[in-house]
Scaffold this active site. Structure first.
Site, PDB file in Angstrom:
ATOM      1  N   ASP A  95       0.856  -1.190   0.000  1.00  0.00           N
ATOM      2  CA  ASP A  95       0.000   0.000   0.000  1.00  0.00           C
ATOM      3  C   ASP A  95       0.889   1.236   0.000  1.00  0.00           C
ATOM      4  O   ASP A  95       1.997   1.214   0.540  1.00  0.00           O
ATOM      5  CB  ASP A  95      -0.918   0.026   1.224  1.00  0.00           C
ATOM      6  CG  ASP A  95      -1.926  -1.116   1.207  1.00  0.00           C
ATOM      7  OD1 ASP A  95      -2.463  -1.416   0.127  1.00  0.00           O
ATOM      8  OD2 ASP A  95      -2.186  -1.708   2.276  1.00  0.00           O
ATOM      9  N   ASP A 110      -7.074  -1.350  -4.524  1.00  0.00           N
ATOM     10  CA  ASP A 110      -8.123  -0.922  -3.591  1.00  0.00           C
ATOM     11  C   ASP A 110      -9.012   0.140  -4.223  1.00  0.00           C
ATOM     12  O   ASP A 110     -10.230   0.152  -4.026  1.00  0.00           O
ATOM     13  CB  ASP A 110      -7.501  -0.377  -2.300  1.00  0.00           C
ATOM     14  CG  ASP A 110      -6.695  -1.418  -1.554  1.00  0.00           C
ATOM     15  OD1 ASP A 110      -7.050  -2.606  -1.622  1.00  0.00           O
ATOM     16  OD2 ASP A 110      -5.700  -1.039  -0.907  1.00  0.00           O
TER      17      ASP A 110
END
Length: 200
Positions: free
Chosen positions: A144, A178
């Site tokens: 991430d 995401d």
């Protein structure tokens, strides 16, 4: 929308997702941060479990999660194929499913392969195709990097639960996969009637 166009969308999302993750892994040390704007930062973190860093306890928790994700993506893939084959499914629905599929598949690639493709990112830049991988197959960590702390400060004491505490809005750190999943779900929610409208 044809299945070919849906596959092209999935491929493009996966390419952008994986290129961005590999770039971060090989150019950032874990925890390294670059401020683009005051409210937008590139911050390299790794997620070992589900959303928000939740973990399934136990020796086989990570393996269970990865296998579950693979089965879930298989189900989403069938949903996409079935929606296209029915001919009357709306483009809203097909685009949404394709984005959700691409996002879920993108994070599965991390979970399945990154543990054997990269070495550690702690205090060093990771190496792709290393001889000393940090994990094993099915035990990789999801990369991430996007962080949008729009507001940081202390909340007033009179607020229940969070009063007097330091608070960050928005404190989630996420990746392209995401974004694809969230966009797909958002399309299904916002354009619900159009997405699930069956034209005859």
């Amino acid at each position: 929308m044809s299945l070919l166009k849906a596959y092209l969308l999935i491929f493009l999302v996966l390419m952008v997702d994986q290129v961005s993750k590999i770039y971060i892994k090989t150019n950032f040390i874990l925890g390294e941060e670059v401020e683009v704007f005051r409210w937008f930062k590139i911050l390299f973190v790794e997620n070992e479990g589900m959303a928000w860093g939740t973990r399934i306890p136990g020796e086989y928790g990570k393996l269970f999660l990865t296998v579950f994700r693979i089965f879930a993506v298989g189900g989403i893939g069938y949903w996409l194929w079935d929606s296209v084959e029915r001919k009357h499914s709306s483009n809203y629905l097909i685009v949404a499913i394709a984005l959700i599929f691409a996002g879920a598949f993108g994070n599965i690639i991390d979970s399945v392969f990154y543990g054997v493709l990269f070495d550690e990112s702690h205090s060093q830049l990771a190496t792709l195709f290393t001889d000393e991988p940090y994990g094993t197959l099915f035990h990789g960590k999801v990369v991430d990097m996007f962080y949008f702390p729009f507001w940081q400060g202390f909340l007033p004491d009179w607020l229940p639960i969070w009063g007097g505490r330091e608070f960050t809005f928005f404190n989630a750190i996420f990746n392209i996969a995401d974004v694809a999943i969230s966009t797909g779900v958002g399309i299904l929610i916002v354009f619900n009637k159009k997405a699930f409208h069956n034209s005859h």
